[in-house]
Design an enzyme around this catalytic site. Structure first.
Site, PDB file in Angstrom:
ATOM      1  N   LYS A  22     -40.331  -7.443  28.886  1.00  0.00           N
ATOM      2  CA  LYS A  22     -40.856  -6.317  29.807  1.00  0.00           C
ATOM      3  C   LYS A  22     -41.680  -5.390  28.844  1.00  0.00           C
ATOM      4  O   LYS A  22     -42.734  -5.068  29.131  1.00  0.00           O
ATOM      5  CB  LYS A  22     -39.687  -5.538  30.564  1.00  0.00           C
ATOM      6  CG  LYS A  22     -40.038  -4.789  31.454  1.00  0.00           C
ATOM      7  CD  LYS A  22     -39.050  -3.769  32.137  1.00  0.00           C
ATOM      8  CE  LYS A  22     -38.206  -4.892  32.866  1.00  0.00           C
ATOM      9  NZ  LYS A  22     -37.226  -3.895  33.689  1.00  0.00           N
ATOM     10  N   LYS A  34     -30.561  -3.188  25.671  1.00  0.00           N
ATOM     11  CA  LYS A  34     -29.910  -2.633  26.985  1.00  0.00           C
ATOM     12  C   LYS A  34     -28.446  -1.862  26.610  1.00  0.00           C
ATOM     13  O   LYS A  34     -27.923  -2.781  25.553  1.00  0.00           O
ATOM     14  CB  LYS A  34     -29.772  -3.647  27.989  1.00  0.00           C
ATOM     15  CG  LYS A  34     -29.542  -2.836  29.694  1.00  0.00           C
ATOM     16  CD  LYS A  34     -30.874  -2.277  29.973  1.00  0.00           C
ATOM     17  CE  LYS A  34     -30.669  -1.972  31.425  1.00  0.00           C
ATOM     18  NZ  LYS A  34     -31.957  -1.443  32.158  1.00  0.00           N
ATOM     19  N   ASP A  74     -30.588   4.007  34.118  1.00  0.00           N
ATOM     20  CA  ASP A  74     -30.808   2.976  34.971  1.00  0.00           C
ATOM     21  C   ASP A  74     -29.407   2.974  35.997  1.00  0.00           C
ATOM     22  O   ASP A  74     -29.227   4.333  36.403  1.00  0.00           O
ATOM     23  CB  ASP A  74     -30.132   1.482  34.086  1.00  0.00           C
ATOM     24  CG  ASP A  74     -30.389   0.277  34.656  1.00  0.00           C
ATOM     25  OD1 ASP A  74     -31.390  -0.296  34.411  1.00  0.00           O
ATOM     26  OD2 ASP A  74     -29.287  -0.329  35.239  1.00  0.00           O
ATOM     27  N   THR A 117     -40.665   3.980  37.861  1.00  0.00           N
ATOM     28  CA  THR A 117     -40.193   2.660  38.063  1.00  0.00           C
ATOM     29  C   THR A 117     -40.817   2.336  39.589  1.00  0.00           C
ATOM     30  O   THR A 117     -41.464   1.475  39.838  1.00  0.00           O
ATOM     31  CB  THR A 117     -38.849   2.187  37.696  1.00  0.00           C
ATOM     32  OG1 THR A 117     -38.531   2.796  36.683  1.00  0.00           O
ATOM     33  CG2 THR A 117     -38.593   0.748  38.078  1.00  0.00           C
ATOM     34  N   ASN A 148     -32.846   5.658  42.511  1.00  0.00           N
ATOM     35  CA  ASN A 148     -34.145   6.271  41.962  1.00  0.00           C
ATOM     36  C   ASN A 148     -35.122   5.304  42.243  1.00  0.00           C
ATOM     37  O   ASN A 148     -36.346   5.746  42.510  1.00  0.00           O
ATOM     38  CB  ASN A 148     -33.814   6.375  40.290  1.00  0.00           C
ATOM     39  CG  ASN A 148     -35.170   6.513  39.581  1.00  0.00           C
ATOM     40  OD1 ASN A 148     -35.976   5.736  39.322  1.00  0.00           O
ATOM     41  ND2 ASN A 148     -35.531   7.928  39.460  1.00  0.00           N
ATOM     42  N   SER A 287     -41.371   5.912  29.974  1.00  0.00           N
ATOM     43  CA  SER A 287     -40.662   6.201  28.909  1.00  0.00           C
ATOM     44  C   SER A 287     -41.189   6.291  27.601  1.00  0.00           C
ATOM     45  O   SER A 287     -41.075   6.896  26.733  1.00  0.00           O
ATOM     46  CB  SER A 287     -39.285   5.317  28.682  1.00  0.00           C
ATOM     47  OG  SER A 287     -38.467   5.505  29.703  1.00  0.00           O
TER      48      SER A 287
END
Ligand code: NDP
Length: 354
Positions: A22, A34, A74, A117, A148, A287
Protein backbone atom coordinates in the site's frame (compact mmCIF):
# COMPACT_ATOMS: atom_id res chain seq x y z
CA UNK A 1 -1.20 0.87 15.56
CA UNK A 2 -4.32 -1.12 16.49
CA UNK A 3 -5.86 -1.58 19.96
CA UNK A 4 -8.44 -4.35 19.80
CA UNK A 5 -9.05 -7.53 21.83
CA UNK A 6 -8.88 -9.51 18.55
CA UNK A 7 -5.29 -8.42 17.78
CA UNK A 8 -2.97 -11.40 17.29
CA UNK A 9 0.45 -11.74 15.67
CA UNK A 10 -1.26 -13.26 12.65
CA UNK A 11 -3.52 -10.20 12.22
CA UNK A 12 -0.52 -7.86 12.51
CA UNK A 13 1.39 -9.97 9.99
CA UNK A 14 -1.27 -9.64 7.28
CA UNK A 15 -1.74 -5.95 8.03
CA UNK A 16 2.03 -5.33 7.89
CA UNK A 17 2.43 -7.31 4.67
CA UNK A 18 -0.37 -5.37 2.97
CA UNK A 19 0.97 -2.07 4.34
CA UNK A 20 4.28 -2.51 2.49
CA UNK A 21 2.55 -2.67 -0.91
CA UNK A 22 0.00 0.00 0.00
CA UNK A 23 2.74 2.43 0.98
CA UNK A 24 4.56 1.58 -2.23
CA UNK A 25 1.43 2.48 -4.22
CA UNK A 26 1.27 5.95 -2.66
CA UNK A 27 4.51 6.82 -4.47
CA UNK A 28 5.86 8.33 -1.23
CA UNK A 29 9.21 7.22 0.26
CA UNK A 30 7.80 4.96 2.97
CA UNK A 31 8.24 1.33 3.93
CA UNK A 32 5.50 -0.43 5.87
CA UNK A 33 4.78 -2.16 9.15
CA UNK A 34 1.97 -2.69 11.61
CA UNK A 35 1.79 -2.80 15.40
CA UNK A 36 -0.82 -3.09 18.08
CA UNK A 37 -2.04 -4.62 21.30
CA UNK A 38 -4.93 -6.79 22.39
CA UNK A 39 -5.87 -4.03 24.83
CA UNK A 40 -9.58 -3.17 24.66
CA UNK A 41 -10.13 0.59 25.02
CA UNK A 42 -13.94 0.16 25.09
CA UNK A 43 -15.44 1.03 28.44
CA UNK A 44 -12.11 2.36 29.79
CA UNK A 45 -11.82 5.86 31.23
CA UNK A 46 -9.63 8.47 29.53
CA UNK A 47 -7.10 8.09 32.35
CA UNK A 48 -6.97 4.30 31.95
CA UNK A 49 -6.38 4.71 28.20
CA UNK A 50 -3.71 7.33 28.95
CA UNK A 51 -1.89 5.01 31.36
CA UNK A 52 -1.93 2.18 28.84
CA UNK A 53 -0.58 4.44 26.07
CA UNK A 54 2.17 5.73 28.38
CA UNK A 55 3.20 2.21 29.43
CA UNK A 56 3.26 1.01 25.83
CA UNK A 57 5.38 3.97 24.72
CA UNK A 58 7.81 3.48 27.62
CA UNK A 59 9.09 0.47 25.66
CA UNK A 60 8.03 1.37 22.10
CA UNK A 61 10.02 4.64 21.97
CA UNK A 62 13.21 2.60 21.51
CA UNK A 63 11.88 1.09 18.27
CA UNK A 64 10.21 4.02 16.48
CA UNK A 65 11.36 7.37 15.18
CA UNK A 66 10.94 9.76 12.29
CA UNK A 67 13.35 7.73 10.13
CA UNK A 68 12.49 4.22 11.32
CA UNK A 69 8.88 3.21 12.03
CA UNK A 70 6.20 5.88 12.32
CA UNK A 71 2.92 4.65 13.86
CA UNK A 72 -0.48 6.06 12.85
CA UNK A 73 -4.03 5.27 14.01
CA UNK A 74 -6.12 2.23 13.18
CA UNK A 75 -8.94 0.40 14.99
CA UNK A 76 -9.17 1.67 18.57
CA UNK A 77 -6.40 4.22 18.03
CA UNK A 78 -7.66 7.70 17.19
CA UNK A 79 -6.69 11.25 18.06
CA UNK A 80 -6.89 10.66 21.83
CA UNK A 81 -4.56 7.66 21.80
CA UNK A 82 -2.03 9.21 19.37
CA UNK A 83 -1.89 12.30 21.62
CA UNK A 84 -1.12 10.26 24.74
CA UNK A 85 1.44 8.17 22.82
CA UNK A 86 3.14 11.25 21.40
CA UNK A 87 3.15 13.01 24.79
CA UNK A 88 4.99 10.09 26.33
CA UNK A 89 7.39 9.79 23.36
CA UNK A 90 8.33 13.45 23.73
CA UNK A 91 8.69 13.11 27.51
CA UNK A 92 11.11 10.19 27.13
CA UNK A 93 13.05 11.33 24.06
CA UNK A 94 13.00 15.10 24.67
CA UNK A 95 12.56 15.61 20.92
CA UNK A 96 9.65 17.10 18.98
CA UNK A 97 9.68 15.19 15.69
CA UNK A 98 7.30 13.38 13.34
CA UNK A 99 7.62 10.04 15.12
CA UNK A 100 3.84 9.49 15.08
CA UNK A 101 1.19 10.72 12.67
CA UNK A 102 -2.43 11.63 13.22
CA UNK A 103 -1.25 14.12 15.85
CA UNK A 104 -3.47 16.97 17.05
CA UNK A 105 -3.41 20.19 15.06
CA UNK A 106 -1.86 22.05 18.03
CA UNK A 107 1.25 19.83 18.03
CA UNK A 108 2.30 19.01 14.51
CA UNK A 109 -0.75 17.24 13.08
CA UNK A 110 -1.79 17.70 9.47
CA UNK A 111 -5.08 19.09 8.30
CA UNK A 112 -7.15 16.39 6.52
CA UNK A 113 -5.31 13.48 8.24
CA UNK A 114 -8.43 12.61 10.26
CA UNK A 115 -10.55 12.54 7.11
CA UNK A 116 -7.89 11.11 4.77
CA UNK A 117 -8.66 7.38 4.67
CA UNK A 118 -12.40 7.86 4.18
CA UNK A 119 -12.03 10.79 1.77
CA UNK A 120 -9.37 8.92 -0.20
CA UNK A 121 -11.54 5.82 -0.45
CA UNK A 122 -14.34 7.88 -1.97
CA UNK A 123 -11.93 9.65 -4.37
CA UNK A 124 -10.69 6.22 -5.48
CA UNK A 125 -14.26 4.98 -5.99
CA UNK A 126 -15.14 8.12 -7.97
CA UNK A 127 -12.04 7.47 -10.14
CA UNK A 128 -13.19 3.88 -10.81
CA UNK A 129 -16.70 5.05 -11.72
CA UNK A 130 -15.42 7.95 -13.88
CA UNK A 131 -13.12 5.56 -15.75
CA UNK A 132 -16.20 3.45 -16.50
CA UNK A 133 -18.11 6.55 -17.68
CA UNK A 134 -20.15 6.95 -14.49
CA UNK A 135 -19.98 8.82 -11.14
CA UNK A 136 -21.12 8.70 -7.52
CA UNK A 137 -23.74 11.39 -8.12
CA UNK A 138 -27.17 10.04 -7.13
CA UNK A 139 -25.86 6.56 -6.20
CA UNK A 140 -27.22 4.72 -3.16
CA UNK A 141 -24.32 3.68 -0.94
CA UNK A 142 -24.04 1.16 1.87
CA UNK A 143 -21.25 1.86 4.37
CA UNK A 144 -20.22 -0.48 7.21
CA UNK A 145 -18.52 0.68 10.41
CA UNK A 146 -19.02 3.98 12.21
CA UNK A 147 -15.44 4.73 13.20
CA UNK A 148 -12.92 7.06 11.64
CA UNK A 149 -12.89 5.53 8.15
CA UNK A 150 -16.66 4.97 7.89
CA UNK A 151 -17.63 8.45 9.05
CA UNK A 152 -15.36 10.27 6.59
CA UNK A 153 -16.23 7.88 3.77
CA UNK A 154 -19.88 8.76 4.35
CA UNK A 155 -19.06 12.48 4.56
CA UNK A 156 -17.21 12.58 1.25
CA UNK A 157 -19.73 10.34 -0.54
CA UNK A 158 -22.52 12.71 0.54
CA UNK A 159 -20.37 15.66 -0.61
CA UNK A 160 -20.06 14.05 -4.06
CA UNK A 161 -23.85 13.67 -4.36
CA UNK A 162 -24.35 10.06 -3.22
CA UNK A 163 -27.05 8.87 -0.82
CA UNK A 164 -25.58 6.97 2.16
CA UNK A 165 -28.21 4.72 3.79
CA UNK A 166 -26.33 2.61 6.37
CA UNK A 167 -23.63 2.62 9.04
CA UNK A 168 -22.77 -0.13 11.53
CA UNK A 169 -20.70 -1.21 14.50
CA UNK A 170 -19.96 -4.56 16.09
CA UNK A 171 -23.49 -4.72 17.53
CA UNK A 172 -25.41 -4.32 14.24
CA UNK A 173 -26.32 -1.78 11.55
CA UNK A 174 -28.70 1.13 11.05
CA UNK A 175 -30.63 1.65 7.82
CA UNK A 176 -31.95 5.14 7.13
CA UNK A 177 -34.09 5.05 3.96
CA UNK A 178 -34.04 8.89 3.79
CA UNK A 179 -30.23 8.90 3.65
CA UNK A 180 -27.71 10.13 6.20
CA UNK A 181 -27.15 13.80 5.39
CA UNK A 182 -24.47 16.20 6.63
CA UNK A 183 -26.62 17.25 9.61
CA UNK A 184 -27.22 13.64 10.72
CA UNK A 185 -23.50 13.02 10.35
CA UNK A 186 -22.83 15.75 12.95
CA UNK A 187 -24.96 13.69 15.36
CA UNK A 188 -22.99 10.52 14.52
CA UNK A 189 -19.61 12.24 14.97
CA UNK A 190 -20.63 13.46 18.40
CA UNK A 191 -22.11 10.04 19.29
CA UNK A 192 -19.03 8.06 18.24
CA UNK A 193 -16.14 10.49 18.72
CA UNK A 194 -17.24 12.35 21.89
CA UNK A 195 -19.79 10.17 23.73
CA UNK A 196 -18.28 6.88 22.47
CA UNK A 197 -21.84 5.55 22.09
CA UNK A 198 -23.40 2.77 19.99
CA UNK A 199 -24.77 3.14 16.45
CA UNK A 200 -28.17 1.77 17.62
CA UNK A 201 -28.72 5.17 19.26
CA UNK A 202 -29.02 6.67 15.75
CA UNK A 203 -32.30 4.78 15.28
CA UNK A 204 -33.55 6.10 18.66
CA UNK A 205 -32.85 9.63 17.44
CA UNK A 206 -34.12 9.52 13.82
CA UNK A 207 -37.54 7.86 13.70
CA UNK A 208 -37.42 6.59 10.07
CA UNK A 209 -34.16 4.73 10.69
CA UNK A 210 -34.15 1.13 11.86
CA UNK A 211 -31.50 -0.80 13.81
CA UNK A 212 -30.76 -4.43 12.89
CA UNK A 213 -29.03 -6.11 15.84
CA UNK A 214 -26.20 -8.55 15.11
CA UNK A 215 -26.40 -8.05 11.33
CA UNK A 216 -24.19 -6.50 8.64
CA UNK A 217 -25.59 -4.06 6.08
CA UNK A 218 -24.91 -6.00 2.85
CA UNK A 219 -28.53 -7.09 2.36
CA UNK A 220 -29.56 -3.46 1.80
CA UNK A 221 -29.94 -2.78 -1.92
CA UNK A 222 -27.28 -0.38 -3.22
CA UNK A 223 -25.16 0.62 -6.21
CA UNK A 224 -21.96 1.21 -4.25
CA UNK A 225 -20.65 -0.56 -1.13
CA UNK A 226 -17.94 0.72 1.21
CA UNK A 227 -16.86 -1.91 3.77
CA UNK A 228 -15.13 0.29 6.37
CA UNK A 229 -15.21 -1.68 9.66
CA UNK A 230 -12.79 -4.61 9.85
CA UNK A 231 -11.29 -7.69 8.16
CA UNK A 232 -13.50 -10.54 6.86
CA UNK A 233 -16.73 -8.62 7.33
CA UNK A 234 -17.98 -9.35 3.78
CA UNK A 235 -18.36 -13.05 2.93
CA UNK A 236 -18.97 -14.83 -0.37
CA UNK A 237 -22.71 -14.95 0.42
CA UNK A 238 -22.69 -11.21 1.14
CA UNK A 239 -20.89 -10.60 -2.17
CA UNK A 240 -23.51 -12.69 -3.99
CA UNK A 241 -26.29 -10.68 -2.32
CA UNK A 242 -24.68 -7.39 -3.36
CA UNK A 243 -24.15 -8.64 -6.92
CA UNK A 244 -27.76 -9.87 -7.04
CA UNK A 245 -28.91 -6.40 -5.96
CA UNK A 246 -26.96 -4.81 -8.83
CA UNK A 247 -23.93 -3.35 -7.06
CA UNK A 248 -21.67 -1.46 -9.51
CA UNK A 249 -18.66 -0.68 -7.33
CA UNK A 250 -17.13 -1.82 -4.05
CA UNK A 251 -14.31 0.21 -2.48
CA UNK A 252 -12.61 -1.22 0.62
CA UNK A 253 -12.10 1.40 3.34
CA UNK A 254 -11.17 -1.27 5.88
CA UNK A 255 -8.18 -3.60 5.50
CA UNK A 256 -9.16 -6.86 3.76
CA UNK A 257 -12.86 -6.66 4.68
CA UNK A 258 -13.84 -8.93 1.78
CA UNK A 259 -13.09 -12.62 2.12
CA UNK A 260 -11.07 -14.04 -0.77
CA UNK A 261 -14.02 -15.90 -2.34
CA UNK A 262 -16.10 -12.72 -2.15
CA UNK A 263 -13.37 -10.72 -3.89
CA UNK A 264 -13.21 -13.35 -6.65
CA UNK A 265 -17.00 -13.17 -7.04
CA UNK A 266 -16.87 -9.39 -7.53
CA UNK A 267 -14.08 -9.64 -10.10
CA UNK A 268 -15.77 -12.54 -11.95
CA UNK A 269 -19.00 -10.51 -12.11
CA UNK A 270 -17.07 -7.47 -13.44
CA UNK A 271 -17.99 -5.33 -10.44
CA UNK A 272 -15.54 -2.42 -10.03
CA UNK A 273 -13.71 -3.74 -6.97
CA UNK A 274 -11.15 -1.45 -5.30
CA UNK A 275 -9.02 -3.52 -2.90
CA UNK A 276 -7.89 -2.01 0.39
CA UNK A 277 -4.24 -1.53 -0.53
CA UNK A 278 -5.33 0.87 -3.26
CA UNK A 279 -8.65 2.25 -2.04
CA UNK A 280 -7.69 3.04 1.56
CA UNK A 281 -4.14 4.27 0.91
CA UNK A 282 -5.24 7.88 1.43
CA UNK A 283 -4.73 7.66 5.20
CA UNK A 284 -1.12 6.60 5.06
CA UNK A 285 -0.52 9.00 2.17
CA UNK A 286 -1.52 11.95 4.35
CA UNK A 287 0.54 10.46 7.18
CA UNK A 288 3.45 10.76 4.75
CA UNK A 289 2.48 14.37 4.07
CA UNK A 290 2.31 14.99 7.84
CA UNK A 291 5.90 13.70 8.15
CA UNK A 292 6.97 16.03 5.34
CA UNK A 293 5.34 19.01 7.06
CA UNK A 294 7.00 18.07 10.38
CA UNK A 295 10.41 17.82 8.69
CA UNK A 296 9.88 21.21 7.05
CA UNK A 297 8.39 22.71 10.23
CA UNK A 298 5.44 23.92 8.19
CA UNK A 299 1.67 23.39 8.19
CA UNK A 300 0.06 23.29 4.79
CA UNK A 301 -3.48 24.70 4.29
CA UNK A 302 -6.42 22.27 4.14
CA UNK A 303 -6.98 22.81 0.40
CA UNK A 304 -3.33 22.00 -0.38
CA UNK A 305 -3.40 18.71 1.54
CA UNK A 306 -6.78 17.73 0.07
CA UNK A 307 -5.53 18.50 -3.46
CA UNK A 308 -2.42 16.36 -2.85
CA UNK A 309 -4.61 13.54 -1.48
CA UNK A 310 -6.87 13.68 -4.54
CA UNK A 311 -3.87 13.61 -6.83
CA UNK A 312 -2.27 10.64 -5.01
CA UNK A 313 -5.54 8.65 -5.21
CA UNK A 314 -5.81 9.45 -8.90
CA UNK A 315 -2.19 8.31 -9.47
CA UNK A 316 -2.88 5.04 -7.64
CA UNK A 317 -5.95 4.54 -9.80
CA UNK A 318 -3.89 5.11 -12.93
CA UNK A 319 -1.29 2.55 -11.81
CA UNK A 320 -4.07 -0.01 -11.21
CA UNK A 321 -5.50 0.64 -14.67
CA UNK A 322 -2.06 0.31 -16.26
CA UNK A 323 -1.41 -3.11 -14.73
CA UNK A 324 -4.98 -4.40 -14.35
CA UNK A 325 -6.81 -3.51 -17.57
CA UNK A 326 -7.71 -6.33 -19.96
CA UNK A 327 -10.62 -6.89 -22.34
CA UNK A 328 -12.43 -3.71 -21.33
CA UNK A 329 -12.43 -4.49 -17.57
CA UNK A 330 -10.02 -3.23 -14.94
CA UNK A 331 -9.08 -5.90 -12.42
CA UNK A 332 -8.03 -3.53 -9.63
CA UNK A 333 -6.80 -6.38 -7.40
CA UNK A 334 -4.33 -7.49 -10.04
CA UNK A 335 -3.39 -3.92 -10.94
CA UNK A 336 -2.75 -2.88 -7.32
CA UNK A 337 -0.75 -6.03 -6.52
CA UNK A 338 1.50 -5.69 -9.56
CA UNK A 339 2.05 -1.92 -9.24
CA UNK A 340 2.74 -2.17 -5.49
CA UNK A 341 5.11 -5.11 -5.94
CA UNK A 342 7.20 -3.68 -8.79
CA UNK A 343 8.44 -0.67 -6.79
CA UNK A 344 9.37 -2.81 -3.77
CA UNK A 345 11.09 -5.45 -5.94
CA UNK A 346 13.03 -2.83 -7.92
CA UNK A 347 14.22 -1.17 -4.71
CA UNK A 348 15.32 -4.50 -3.23
CA UNK A 349 17.22 -5.43 -6.38
CA UNK A 350 18.86 -2.00 -6.44
CA UNK A 351 20.02 -2.48 -2.83
CA UNK A 352 21.98 -5.53 -3.96
CA UNK A 353 21.69 -9.22 -3.25
CA UNK A 354 22.49 -10.39 0.29
P1 NDP B 1 -12.22 2.72 14.39
O1 NDP B 1 -11.80 2.08 15.64
O2 NDP B 1 -12.35 4.20 14.34
O3 NDP B 1 -13.63 2.11 13.90
C1 NDP B 1 -13.79 0.74 13.70
C2 NDP B 1 -15.25 0.47 13.36
O4 NDP B 1 -15.39 -0.87 12.96
C3 NDP B 1 -16.19 0.69 14.54
O5 NDP B 1 -17.44 1.11 14.08
C4 NDP B 1 -16.25 -0.73 15.13
O6 NDP B 1 -17.41 -0.99 15.89
C5 NDP B 1 -16.27 -1.55 13.86
N1 NDP B 1 -15.77 -2.89 14.13
C6 NDP B 1 -14.59 -3.23 14.69
N2 NDP B 1 -14.50 -4.57 14.82
C7 NDP B 1 -15.64 -5.07 14.32
C8 NDP B 1 -16.15 -6.39 14.13
N3 NDP B 1 -15.43 -7.47 14.52
N4 NDP B 1 -17.37 -6.54 13.55
C9 NDP B 1 -18.09 -5.46 13.17
N5 NDP B 1 -17.66 -4.18 13.32
C10 NDP B 1 -16.46 -4.00 13.87
O7 NDP B 1 -11.20 2.20 13.28
P2 NDP B 1 -10.88 2.81 11.84
O8 NDP B 1 -12.10 3.43 11.27
O9 NDP B 1 -9.64 3.61 11.96
O10 NDP B 1 -10.49 1.50 11.02
C11 NDP B 1 -11.46 0.74 10.30
C12 NDP B 1 -10.77 -0.10 9.25
O11 NDP B 1 -10.05 0.76 8.35
C13 NDP B 1 -9.74 -1.11 9.77
O12 NDP B 1 -9.75 -2.24 8.95
C14 NDP B 1 -8.43 -0.36 9.59
O13 NDP B 1 -7.33 -1.24 9.48
C15 NDP B 1 -8.69 0.34 8.27
N6 NDP B 1 -7.84 1.50 8.01
C16 NDP B 1 -7.81 2.57 8.85
C17 NDP B 1 -7.01 3.65 8.56
C18 NDP B 1 -7.03 4.91 9.37
O14 NDP B 1 -6.46 5.90 8.91
N7 NDP B 1 -7.67 4.96 10.52
C19 NDP B 1 -6.09 3.63 7.40
C20 NDP B 1 -6.27 2.49 6.53
C21 NDP B 1 -7.08 1.46 6.87
P3 NDP B 1 -17.30 -1.07 17.49
O15 NDP B 1 -17.14 0.33 17.94
O16 NDP B 1 -18.57 -1.71 17.91
O17 NDP B 1 -16.09 -1.93 17.78
Amino acid sequence: MRFDPDVTLSVLKFLGFEQVFKNSLTGLPMGGAKGGANFNPKGKSDREVMRFCQSLMTELHRHIGEDTDVPAGDIGVGGREISYLFGQYKRLENRFVGSLTGKGLTFGGSLVRTEATGYGCVYFCENMLNHAGDSLQGKTCVVSGSGNVAIYTAENAIELGAKVVTLSDSSGFVHDPDGIDAEKLVFIKSLKEVDRGRISEYADHFSRAKFYAGQRPWSVSCEVAFPCATQNELSLDDAKTLIGNGVLAVAEGANMPTELAGAHAFVNSKVLFGPAKAANAGGVAVSGLEQSQNALRLSWPREDVDTKLKSIMSDIHQKCVKHGQANGYVNYVRGANIAGFIKVADAMLAYGVV
